[in-house]
Design a protein around this motif. Structure first.
Motif, PDB file in Angstrom:
ATOM      1  N   GLU A  31     -61.846  16.962  56.090  1.00  0.00           N
ATOM      2  CA  GLU A  31     -61.945  16.025  57.065  1.00  0.00           C
ATOM      3  C   GLU A  31     -63.218  15.634  57.737  1.00  0.00           C
ATOM      4  OE1 GLU A  31     -57.864  17.901  59.237  1.00  0.00           O
ATOM      5  OE2 GLU A  31     -59.734  18.558  60.029  1.00  0.00           O
ATOM      6  N   VAL A  32     -63.106  14.497  58.354  1.00  0.00           N
ATOM      7  CA  VAL A  32     -64.476  13.995  59.142  1.00  0.00           C
ATOM      8  C   VAL A  32     -64.106  13.885  60.575  1.00  0.00           C
ATOM      9  CG1 VAL A  32     -65.167  12.685  57.026  1.00  0.00           C
ATOM     10  CG2 VAL A  32     -63.573  11.599  58.624  1.00  0.00           C
ATOM     11  N   LEU A  33     -65.284  14.056  61.457  1.00  0.00           N
ATOM     12  CA  LEU A  33     -65.124  13.696  62.790  1.00  0.00           C
ATOM     13  C   LEU A  33     -65.959  12.415  62.889  1.00  0.00           C
ATOM     14  CD1 LEU A  33     -64.686  15.118  65.539  1.00  0.00           C
ATOM     15  CD2 LEU A  33     -67.110  15.709  65.724  1.00  0.00           C
ATOM     16  N   VAL A  34     -65.047  11.645  63.652  1.00  0.00           N
ATOM     17  CA  VAL A  34     -65.699  10.365  63.946  1.00  0.00           C
ATOM     18  C   VAL A  34     -65.735   9.926  65.510  1.00  0.00           C
ATOM     19  CG1 VAL A  34     -65.037   7.935  63.831  1.00  0.00           C
ATOM     20  CG2 VAL A  34     -64.269   9.436  61.932  1.00  0.00           C
ATOM     21  N   LYS A  35     -67.011   9.562  65.972  1.00  0.00           N
ATOM     22  CA  LYS A  35     -67.282   9.144  67.243  1.00  0.00           C
ATOM     23  C   LYS A  35     -66.786   7.657  67.443  1.00  0.00           C
ATOM     24  CE  LYS A  35     -70.948   8.679  70.700  1.00  0.00           C
ATOM     25  NZ  LYS A  35     -70.442   7.521  71.332  1.00  0.00           N
ATOM     26  N   ILE A  36     -65.527   7.728  68.258  1.00  0.00           N
ATOM     27  CA  ILE A  36     -64.844   6.155  68.200  1.00  0.00           C
ATOM     28  C   ILE A  36     -65.792   5.199  69.044  1.00  0.00           C
ATOM     29  CG2 ILE A  36     -62.803   5.007  69.274  1.00  0.00           C
ATOM     30  CD1 ILE A  36     -62.445   6.718  66.638  1.00  0.00           C
ATOM     31  N   THR A  37     -65.891   4.013  68.424  1.00  0.00           N
ATOM     32  CA  THR A  37     -66.738   2.877  69.061  1.00  0.00           C
ATOM     33  C   THR A  37     -65.601   2.125  69.915  1.00  0.00           C
ATOM     34  OG1 THR A  37     -68.370   2.919  67.348  1.00  0.00           O
ATOM     35  CG2 THR A  37     -68.089   0.830  68.788  1.00  0.00           C
ATOM     36  N   ALA A  38     -64.663   1.836  69.361  1.00  0.00           N
ATOM     37  CA  ALA A  38     -63.482   0.973  69.863  1.00  0.00           C
ATOM     38  C   ALA A  38     -62.297   0.959  69.122  1.00  0.00           C
ATOM     39  CB  ALA A  38     -64.158  -0.622  69.816  1.00  0.00           C
ATOM     40  N   VAL A  39     -61.083   0.816  69.719  1.00  0.00           N
ATOM     41  CA  VAL A  39     -59.721   1.375  69.390  1.00  0.00           C
ATOM     42  C   VAL A  39     -59.041  -0.101  69.805  1.00  0.00           C
ATOM     43  CG1 VAL A  39     -59.202   2.667  71.070  1.00  0.00           C
ATOM     44  CG2 VAL A  39     -57.673   2.723  69.140  1.00  0.00           C
ATOM     45  N   GLY A  40     -58.123  -0.255  68.964  1.00  0.00           N
ATOM     46  CA  GLY A  40     -56.832  -1.388  69.236  1.00  0.00           C
ATOM     47  C   GLY A  40     -55.794  -0.710  69.789  1.00  0.00           C
ATOM     48  N   LEU A  41     -55.294  -1.595  70.838  1.00  0.00           N
ATOM     49  CA  LEU A  41     -54.041  -1.219  71.760  1.00  0.00           C
ATOM     50  C   LEU A  41     -52.897  -1.886  70.835  1.00  0.00           C
ATOM     51  CD1 LEU A  41     -52.744  -0.036  74.188  1.00  0.00           C
ATOM     52  CD2 LEU A  41     -52.985  -2.329  75.269  1.00  0.00           C
ATOM     53  N   CYS A  42     -51.871  -0.996  70.280  1.00  0.00           N
ATOM     54  CA  CYS A  42     -50.899  -1.516  69.583  1.00  0.00           C
ATOM     55  C   CYS A  42     -49.395  -1.303  70.252  1.00  0.00           C
ATOM     56  CB  CYS A  42     -50.825  -0.958  68.234  1.00  0.00           C
ATOM     57  SG  CYS A  42     -49.453  -1.419  67.072  1.00  0.00           S
ATOM     58  N   HIS A  43     -48.599  -2.124  70.176  1.00  0.00           N
ATOM     59  CA  HIS A  43     -47.081  -1.924  70.732  1.00  0.00           C
ATOM     60  C   HIS A  43     -46.621  -0.553  70.393  1.00  0.00           C
ATOM     61  CE1 HIS A  43     -46.581  -5.898  72.691  1.00  0.00           C
ATOM     62  NE2 HIS A  43     -47.025  -6.325  71.442  1.00  0.00           N
ATOM     63  N   THR A  44     -47.025  -0.071  69.088  1.00  0.00           N
ATOM     64  CA  THR A  44     -46.462   1.108  68.682  1.00  0.00           C
ATOM     65  C   THR A  44     -46.922   2.264  69.644  1.00  0.00           C
ATOM     66  OG1 THR A  44     -46.474   0.371  66.385  1.00  0.00           O
ATOM     67  CG2 THR A  44     -46.451   2.805  66.786  1.00  0.00           C
ATOM     68  N   ASP A  45     -48.093   2.415  70.119  1.00  0.00           N
ATOM     69  CA  ASP A  45     -48.703   3.228  71.025  1.00  0.00           C
ATOM     70  C   ASP A  45     -47.766   3.218  72.379  1.00  0.00           C
ATOM     71  OD1 ASP A  45     -51.018   3.762  69.602  1.00  0.00           O
ATOM     72  OD2 ASP A  45     -52.092   1.885  70.050  1.00  0.00           O
ATOM     73  N   LEU A  46     -47.668   2.191  72.675  1.00  0.00           N
ATOM     74  CA  LEU A  46     -46.528   1.746  74.091  1.00  0.00           C
ATOM     75  C   LEU A  46     -45.230   2.170  73.718  1.00  0.00           C
ATOM     76  CD1 LEU A  46     -48.032  -1.600  75.371  1.00  0.00           C
ATOM     77  CD2 LEU A  46     -48.940   0.846  75.710  1.00  0.00           C
ATOM     78  N   ALA A  47     -44.640   2.249  72.641  1.00  0.00           N
ATOM     79  CA  ALA A  47     -43.479   2.590  72.259  1.00  0.00           C
ATOM     80  C   ALA A  47     -43.287   4.164  72.223  1.00  0.00           C
ATOM     81  CB  ALA A  47     -43.011   2.163  70.763  1.00  0.00           C
ATOM     82  N   VAL A  48     -44.317   4.888  72.077  1.00  0.00           N
ATOM     83  CA  VAL A  48     -44.380   6.210  71.985  1.00  0.00           C
ATOM     84  C   VAL A  48     -44.243   6.742  73.285  1.00  0.00           C
ATOM     85  CG1 VAL A  48     -45.978   8.130  71.474  1.00  0.00           C
ATOM     86  CG2 VAL A  48     -45.518   6.620  69.494  1.00  0.00           C
ATOM     87  N   GLN A  49     -45.376   5.947  74.329  1.00  0.00           N
ATOM     88  CA  GLN A  49     -45.573   6.413  75.747  1.00  0.00           C
ATOM     89  C   GLN A  49     -43.989   6.401  76.266  1.00  0.00           C
ATOM     90  OE1 GLN A  49     -47.151   3.477  77.826  1.00  0.00           O
ATOM     91  NE2 GLN A  49     -47.782   4.757  79.507  1.00  0.00           N
ATOM     92  N   HIS A  50     -43.194   5.245  75.920  1.00  0.00           N
ATOM     93  CA  HIS A  50     -41.994   5.055  76.661  1.00  0.00           C
ATOM     94  C   HIS A  50     -40.834   5.734  76.012  1.00  0.00           C
ATOM     95  CE1 HIS A  50     -44.083   2.699  79.471  1.00  0.00           C
ATOM     96  NE2 HIS A  50     -44.155   1.652  78.534  1.00  0.00           N
ATOM     97  N   GLY A  51     -40.980   6.710  74.878  1.00  0.00           N
ATOM     98  CA  GLY A  51     -40.041   7.523  74.215  1.00  0.00           C
ATOM     99  C   GLY A  51     -39.099   6.461  73.142  1.00  0.00           C
ATOM    100  N   HIS A  52     -39.698   5.326  72.944  1.00  0.00           N
ATOM    101  CA  HIS A  52     -38.821   4.332  72.026  1.00  0.00           C
ATOM    102  C   HIS A  52     -39.016   4.910  70.607  1.00  0.00           C
ATOM    103  CE1 HIS A  52     -39.450   1.020  74.817  1.00  0.00           C
ATOM    104  NE2 HIS A  52     -38.270   1.994  75.273  1.00  0.00           N
ATOM    105  N   LEU A  53     -40.293   5.892  70.160  1.00  0.00           N
ATOM    106  CA  LEU A  53     -40.365   6.221  68.963  1.00  0.00           C
ATOM    107  C   LEU A  53     -40.682   7.914  69.577  1.00  0.00           C
ATOM    108  CD1 LEU A  53     -43.032   4.206  67.308  1.00  0.00           C
ATOM    109  CD2 LEU A  53     -40.637   4.688  66.529  1.00  0.00           C
ATOM    110  N   PRO A  54     -39.885   8.906  68.891  1.00  0.00           N
ATOM    111  CA  PRO A  54     -40.228  10.222  69.454  1.00  0.00           C
ATOM    112  C   PRO A  54     -41.287  10.776  69.146  1.00  0.00           C
ATOM    113  CG  PRO A  54     -37.815   9.770  68.192  1.00  0.00           C
ATOM    114  CD  PRO A  54     -38.611   8.521  67.966  1.00  0.00           C
ATOM    115  N   GLN A  55     -41.719  11.530  69.921  1.00  0.00           N
ATOM    116  CA  GLN A  55     -43.026  12.185  69.564  1.00  0.00           C
ATOM    117  C   GLN A  55     -43.115  13.442  70.705  1.00  0.00           C
ATOM    118  OE1 GLN A  55     -45.831  10.836  66.786  1.00  0.00           O
ATOM    119  NE2 GLN A  55     -46.046  12.350  68.308  1.00  0.00           N
TER     120      GLN A  55
END
Length: 367
Positions: A31-55
């Motif tokens: 594995e590697v450890l990565v210091k994040i510079t920037a990250v895209g916001l995707c509808h899949t992230d929001l689907a998880v937040q709202h329970g549309h994709l079980p997590q």
């Protein structure tokens, strides 16, 4: 040795993103450890937040991360501390699909991307009370200042790559572009129709232009997005609220389009695209449909049409992401025009702007 991170945590379905201080494990040998510079916001992230994709909750979402390698596991080769990287979806690398170059259809995809843990069930993140927080979302959970990722899921970028906007190449942009260039294999001089002009659809429009398509038809119900599509290469646009989509496509093409991409996941839109596709044509379904969605099989049978479900643009990220960056550097794939930057602590503003259509693709920039 653990590292302290700041992460956007969702603790329950429909709960808000809360910024918390967490600890992240040290990387294992592969594995590697990565210091994040920037990250895209995707509808899949929001689907998880709202329970549309079980997590499992609590969870740190985020899966379009770009950053700088901070630490490298002892068994990792070809990646060094200081390398600029994009992290894409996670794949095992060992199953039949991975070994045949179909990483997007890894037979362990679900476990590696949606379990909230490593393959062996171990958790990489803990809160201030030493309680587990689920991570490893898409093998990264990059709504965080640092992430752990498997070395095989990391793509090393050129030193001059635009790291602040490169993250979406790891998912949304490669999905749209790959559906045209990889899944459909659109040929020069051809005709392509794309339904939905969000970031995935607009990436497909740009890729169709790269492929040499001479007629590119963009379809949506938002006039402003259609104007963006025209500026990126669409030769014709159709507003579904104002025109009969199938009739207009047939008027433009005569026999229908040989290639079509749907990014909406809406059954009625997909059925319309199939009707407007020429005999023997190909239709790529990229959008995520609601359970129970259906189209009539008689639209396909005896017509020689091929309907394919596409994930991650059928891409091998280690090959395809550098190709997209090279096209961008040559001025042929201006995906940067889709992006609006926000500070990491503006995540809720970015979500609101994405929902109301103000922003096509939000990218969260770390402090």
């Amino acid at each position: 040795m653990t590292t302290t991170v700041t992460a956007a945590v969702v603790r329950e379905i429909d709960g808000p993103f809360r910024f918390e201080e967490l600890t992240i494990d040290e990387p294992r040998p592969d594995e590697v450890l990565v210091k994040i510079t920037a990250v895209g916001l995707c509808h899949t992230d929001l689907a998880v937040q709202h329970g549309h994709l079980p997590q499992a909750m609590p969870l740190v979402p985020g899966h379009e991360g770009a950053g700088v390698v901070a630490e490298v596991g002892s068994a990792v080769a070809g990646i060094a501390v200081g390398d600029q990287v994009v992290i894409s979806f996670s794949a095992c690398g060992d199953c039949g699909n991975c070994l045949s170059g179909r990483r997007a259809y890894c037979l362990k995809f679900g476990t590696r991307n949606f379990s909230g843990a490593r393959d062996d069930g171990s958790i990489t993140l803990r809160d201030k009370d030493e309680k587990a927080v689920h991570g490893n979302f898409f093998g990264q959970s990059s709504f965080s200042t640092y992430v752990i990722a498997s070395a095989r899921d990391v793509v090393v970028l050129p030193d001059d790559a635009p790291l602040d906007i490169a993250g979406p190449l790891g998912c949304g942009i490669q999905t749209g572009a790959g559906s045209v260039l990889n899944s459909l294999g659109v040929s020069a001089g051809s005709v392509v129709a794309v339904s939905g002009t969000g970031s995935v659809g607009l990436a497909a429009v740009m890729a169709a232009k790269v492929a040499g398509a001479t007629t590119i038809i963009a379809i949506d119900v938002v006039s402003e997005r259609l104007e963006v599509a025209k500026s990126l290469g669409a030769t014709h646009v159709i507003n579904g609220n104002e025109e009969d989509i199938a009739a207009r496509i047939l008027q433009l093409t005569g026999d229908g389009v040989p290639y079509a991409v749907d990014t909406t996941g809406v059954a009625s839109v997909i059925a319309t695209l199939i009707r407007a596709t020429a005999l023997g044509g190909k239709i790529a379904l990229v959008g995520v449909a609601k359970p129970g969605s259906a189209v009539d099989l008689d639209l396909i049978s005896a017509a020689g049409k091929t309907v394919i479900g596409v994930y991650q643009g059928d891409s091998v990220p280690q090959r395809f992401i550098p190709e997209m960056l090279a096209l961008h550097a040559a001025g042929q794939f201006p995906f940067d025009r889709l992006i609006t930057r926000y500070r990491f602590d503006q995540i809720n503003e970015a979500i609101a702007d994405t929902h109301n259509g103000t922003t096509v693709k939000a990218v969260l920039v770390m402090p």
